[in-house]
Design an enzyme around this catalytic site. Structure first.
Site, mmCIF file in Angstrom:
data_model
loop_
_atom_site.group_PDB
_atom_site.id
_atom_site.type_symbol
_atom_site.label_atom_id
_atom_site.label_comp_id
_atom_site.label_asym_id
_atom_site.label_seq_id
_atom_site.Cartn_x
_atom_site.Cartn_y
_atom_site.Cartn_z
ATOM 1 N N HIS A 1 57.932 12.826 64.841
ATOM 2 C CA HIS A 1 58.542 13.316 63.394
ATOM 3 C C HIS A 1 59.179 12.714 62.092
ATOM 4 O O HIS A 1 59.064 13.146 61.438
ATOM 5 C CB HIS A 1 59.800 14.734 63.956
ATOM 6 C CG HIS A 1 59.464 15.775 62.613
ATOM 7 N ND1 HIS A 1 58.635 16.615 62.403
ATOM 8 C CD2 HIS A 1 60.998 15.863 62.308
ATOM 9 C CE1 HIS A 1 59.831 16.907 61.468
ATOM 10 N NE2 HIS A 1 60.827 16.494 61.636
ATOM 11 N N GLU B 1 71.375 24.499 62.920
ATOM 12 C CA GLU B 1 70.213 24.332 62.943
ATOM 13 C C GLU B 1 71.236 22.962 64.120
ATOM 14 O O GLU B 1 72.598 23.208 64.048
ATOM 15 C CB GLU B 1 69.619 23.234 61.920
ATOM 16 C CG GLU B 1 68.822 24.001 61.329
ATOM 17 C CD GLU B 1 67.467 22.454 60.393
ATOM 18 O OE1 GLU B 1 67.894 22.085 60.583
ATOM 19 O OE2 GLU B 1 66.443 23.807 59.685
ATOM 20 N N THR C 1 58.207 15.575 51.872
ATOM 21 C CA THR C 1 58.814 16.703 51.777
ATOM 22 C C THR C 1 57.865 17.944 51.008
ATOM 23 O O THR C 1 58.818 18.420 51.711
ATOM 24 C CB THR C 1 59.650 15.465 50.162
ATOM 25 O OG1 THR C 1 59.981 14.119 51.067
ATOM 26 C CG2 THR C 1 59.904 16.727 49.020
ATOM 27 N N HIS D 1 60.079 15.846 67.329
ATOM 28 C CA HIS D 1 60.859 17.696 66.685
ATOM 29 C C HIS D 1 59.739 18.025 67.682
ATOM 30 O O HIS D 1 58.745 17.805 68.168
ATOM 31 C CB HIS D 1 59.636 17.719 66.011
ATOM 32 C CG HIS D 1 60.132 19.124 65.149
ATOM 33 N ND1 HIS D 1 60.259 20.301 65.535
ATOM 34 C CD2 HIS D 1 61.051 19.231 64.112
ATOM 35 C CE1 HIS D 1 61.190 21.130 65.115
ATOM 36 N NE2 HIS D 1 61.266 20.360 63.845
ATOM 37 N N GLU E 1 62.866 7.602 54.355
ATOM 38 C CA GLU E 1 63.367 7.645 55.386
ATOM 39 C C GLU E 1 62.587 6.028 55.812
ATOM 40 O O GLU E 1 62.907 5.438 57.261
ATOM 41 C CB GLU E 1 61.399 8.636 56.253
ATOM 42 C CG GLU E 1 61.478 8.688 57.809
ATOM 43 C CD GLU E 1 60.565 9.620 57.900
ATOM 44 O OE1 GLU E 1 59.943 9.795 59.247
ATOM 45 O OE2 GLU E 1 60.087 10.747 56.895
ATOM 46 N N ARG F 1 68.210 17.573 68.921
ATOM 47 C CA ARG F 1 66.330 17.596 69.128
ATOM 48 C C ARG F 1 65.798 16.454 69.848
ATOM 49 O O ARG F 1 64.909 17.085 71.633
ATOM 50 C CB ARG F 1 66.094 17.291 67.406
ATOM 51 C CG ARG F 1 65.417 17.955 66.192
ATOM 52 C CD ARG F 1 65.279 17.280 65.506
ATOM 53 N NE ARG F 1 65.299 18.606 64.413
ATOM 54 C CZ ARG F 1 64.556 18.208 62.883
ATOM 55 N NH1 ARG F 1 64.405 17.192 62.573
ATOM 56 N NH2 ARG F 1 65.017 19.745 62.273
ATOM 57 N N ARG G 1 68.993 11.440 64.447
ATOM 58 C CA ARG G 1 68.846 11.844 63.426
ATOM 59 C C ARG G 1 68.720 13.440 63.499
ATOM 60 O O ARG G 1 68.567 13.563 64.038
ATOM 61 C CB ARG G 1 67.709 12.106 62.477
ATOM 62 C CG ARG G 1 68.062 13.062 60.871
ATOM 63 C CD ARG G 1 66.714 13.027 59.720
ATOM 64 N NE ARG G 1 65.372 13.615 61.196
ATOM 65 C CZ ARG G 1 65.548 14.773 60.838
ATOM 66 N NH1 ARG G 1 66.069 14.967 59.494
ATOM 67 N NH2 ARG G 1 64.492 15.012 61.300
ATOM 68 N N SER H 1 55.954 9.189 45.973
ATOM 69 C CA SER H 1 56.615 10.636 45.148
ATOM 70 C C SER H 1 57.074 11.337 45.755
ATOM 71 O O SER H 1 56.637 12.620 45.589
ATOM 72 C CB SER H 1 55.289 10.980 44.174
ATOM 73 O OG SER H 1 54.066 11.734 45.550
ATOM 74 N N GLY H 2 57.818 11.582 47.009
ATOM 75 C CA GLY H 2 58.129 12.125 47.511
ATOM 76 C C GLY H 2 59.581 13.008 46.676
ATOM 77 O O GLY H 2 60.219 12.420 46.045
#
Length: 549
Positions: free
Chosen positions: A344, A121, A44, A237, A368, A283, A379, A14-15
């Protein structure tokens, strides 16, 4: 007690991916959306930074594509990248239409045509991260949930934990669901099934993910006969809050985008020693740099400093970070934030085409859990939300066009007549802790051949133990998650063993150089029903060395 229900489309998760697909199905298609816990329990809801999108003429699709390809270290599929990035404006328009209130610039007079406020970012050459303060995921999740509640063709079913897909020959015909309230297993038949269950970062001892990120969709698709690829690329992350009470709190990359500096305990900045882009390097570079400094100096953490920004700026742009830190006695307006890397994002996953279709008929995987070709070996920040929406829309369109030709299968009810209640549930807790500790120690930011082989041996034993437990005793949600994590962890290790180089997120100290050609690590299950998709080089018939039997 068991029960059987029928829906045209079953969406597990349900994201952002699951809800947006459900909302874009034709209104006459009956859809059930399943969530492990509350509808907001997935990743999410906790996404802080935002979503990458090309939204003004100072940027371009070509530049966003180039940045993504560079970050992906040679393994991105250009067609997938261009397809995804080219849809970013349409995705933003759709989300705004649904009611998502993204931040706007406050330095423009014309309020009607006010531009979105965009942040920077790591890996991006332009400001292109659209956001809602540092609560972007929550803003999106709340709006999509509200819209789904109002949709007459969508049924929302919470506290359901997927057990396994139900096969009818070469097609997926439904799913068994453990009702966590009644503890009964329910049978759901569907003309199409969509896995939008998120990643598998809970395989690691330290993670930014919520508890439900146990690789359920990847494991179920593998057992059903789908190939997986590139699961060795686990993104860590760089900056998760280091505090005994923090538990999985991510400190958004947008802080570094706005000038926050990484420092050693004595205040010395260190990122320029590793990359000319400093804190805005991709990252994987930042995470390895932090890991290197922590190991070199024996540090429990490093520090992120944004105290040079005004109080008003921090309070306006980072209210979530500020609130959480203050609750733990840290004031980012005055104090440096202690941070460590944590698992992450799962960059690999189930092989899919441009519509999210898998090797198994009537089974789709999005978000994902999928390997679309967008992320490659690393990513780029904030591309994941964009991928969720683009592939959800594409899958919804194909399902809507083809579902009229599908029929329901007559499915068997769940049989629990040969199992008993367990009197040794402590085994699950012990195995769970052993799995996550071993993955952190042996399959973490820096790897070696010996560590990977050691992990492989122990994971084979763990999988056998968990499978025996699964066959003997009544299932629980904890057992199902452990079963799936053990399976996906083994697939991660198998993929890592096949890669005799270091590339992107996968760094093996025994093979520190990057190979001349970029090859995917594709694993094929024994019951595979492989079909050709739009990325032919993904779909080699060769079985890689070390594939799980």
């Amino acid at each position: 007690m068991t029960k059987k229900s029928h829906f045209d489309v079953l969406v597990i998760g349900s994201g952002a991916a699951g809800l947006s697909l459900a909302l874009q199905l034709p209104s006459d298609v009956r859809c059930a959306v399943f969530s492990k816990g509350a509808l907001s329990s997935g990743s999410t809801f906790w996404a802080q930074g935002g979503m990458a999108a090309v939204l003004h003429d100072r940027d371009s699709v070509e530049k966003h594509v180039a940045d993504t390809l560079l970050a992906g270290a040679g393994l991105c599929h250009p067609d997938a990248v261009e397809f995804t990035v080219s849809q970013s404006r349409a995705v933003v328009d759709w989300l705004v239409e649904q009611g998502v209130d993204f931040d706007r610039r406050d330095d423009q007079q014309d309020q009607e045509f006010q531009e979105f406020h965009l942040t920077m970012e790591g890996g991006h050459s332009h400001r292109r991260i659209i956001h809602a303060a540092d609560r972007t995921g929550r803003a999106i999740s709340e709006v999509l949930t509200e819209q789904a509640r109002k949709a007459p063709n969508i049924t929302l079913l919470t506290d359901r934990c997927a057990v396994d897909l139900i096969m009818d020959g070469p097609r997926c015909a439904g799913v068994y669901m453990l009702n966590r309230t009644t503890q009964g297993v329910e049978t759901y038949a569907g003309k199409a099934t969509v896995l939008a269950t998120g990643g598998a970062s809970k395989a690691y001892l330290y993670t930014s993910n919520p508890d439900g990120a146990s690789g359920d969709g990847i494991a179920m698709a593998w057992r059903a006969g789908c190939r997986v690829a590139d699961l060795e690329f686990n993104q860590f992350h760089p900056t998760c809050l280091y505090h005994p009470e923090a538990k999985s709190f991510l400190v958004t990359e947008a802080l570094r985008g706005e000038g926050a500096r990484l420092q050693l305990p004595d205040g010395e900045p260190f990122m320029q020693k590793f990359d000319s882009r400093g804190e805005l390097a991709p990252r994987d570079v930042v995470a390895r740099a932090i890991d290197h400094e922590m190991k070199r100096l024996g540090l429990p953490c490093v520090y992120l400093d944004i105290t040079h920004k005004s109080d008003e700026f921090i309070e306006t742009h980072f209210p979530t970070v500020l609130e959480r830190c203050l609750r733990l006695g840290i004031d980012p307006r005055r104090d440096r934030i202690p941070v460590v890397p944590a698992a992450h994002y799962t960059c690999g996953g189930v092989l899919v085409d441009q519509h999210g279709a898998t090797d198994v008929q009537q089974l789709y995987v999005i978000g994902e859990s999928a390997c679309t070709g967008l992320h490659g070996a690393n990513r780029m920040a904030s591309n994941s939300l964009l991928e969720c929406f683009v592939y959800a829309a594409s899958a919804a369109q194909q399902i809507g066009e083809t579902i009229a030709t599908s029929e329901f299968a007559d499915l068997p009810l769940w049989d629990s007549s040969r199992v008993s209640q367990s009197d040794e549930k402590i085994v699950i807790r012990h195995n769970w802790h052993e799995l996550r500790t071993m993955m952190w120690d042996y399959v973490g930011i820096v790897r070696s051949d010996r560590r990977l082989r050691r992990a492989q041996r122990r994971l084979n034993l763990l999988n056998a133990e968990v499978d025996d437990y699964y066959r003997r005793f009544t299932i629980t949600s904890e057992l199902l998650e452990l079963r799936n994590l053990c399976q996906v962890s083994l697939l991660m290790v198998e993929c890592a063993i096949t890669r005799k180089e270091s590339r992107g997120l996968h760094y093996n100290q025994d093979h520190p150089n990057t190979g001349e050609s970029a090859e995917h690590s594709v694993l094929v299950p024994d019951n595979a029903m492989a079909q050709q998709h739009t990325f032919p080089d993904y779909h080699s018939s060769a079985r890689p060395q070390g594939v799980t039997k």
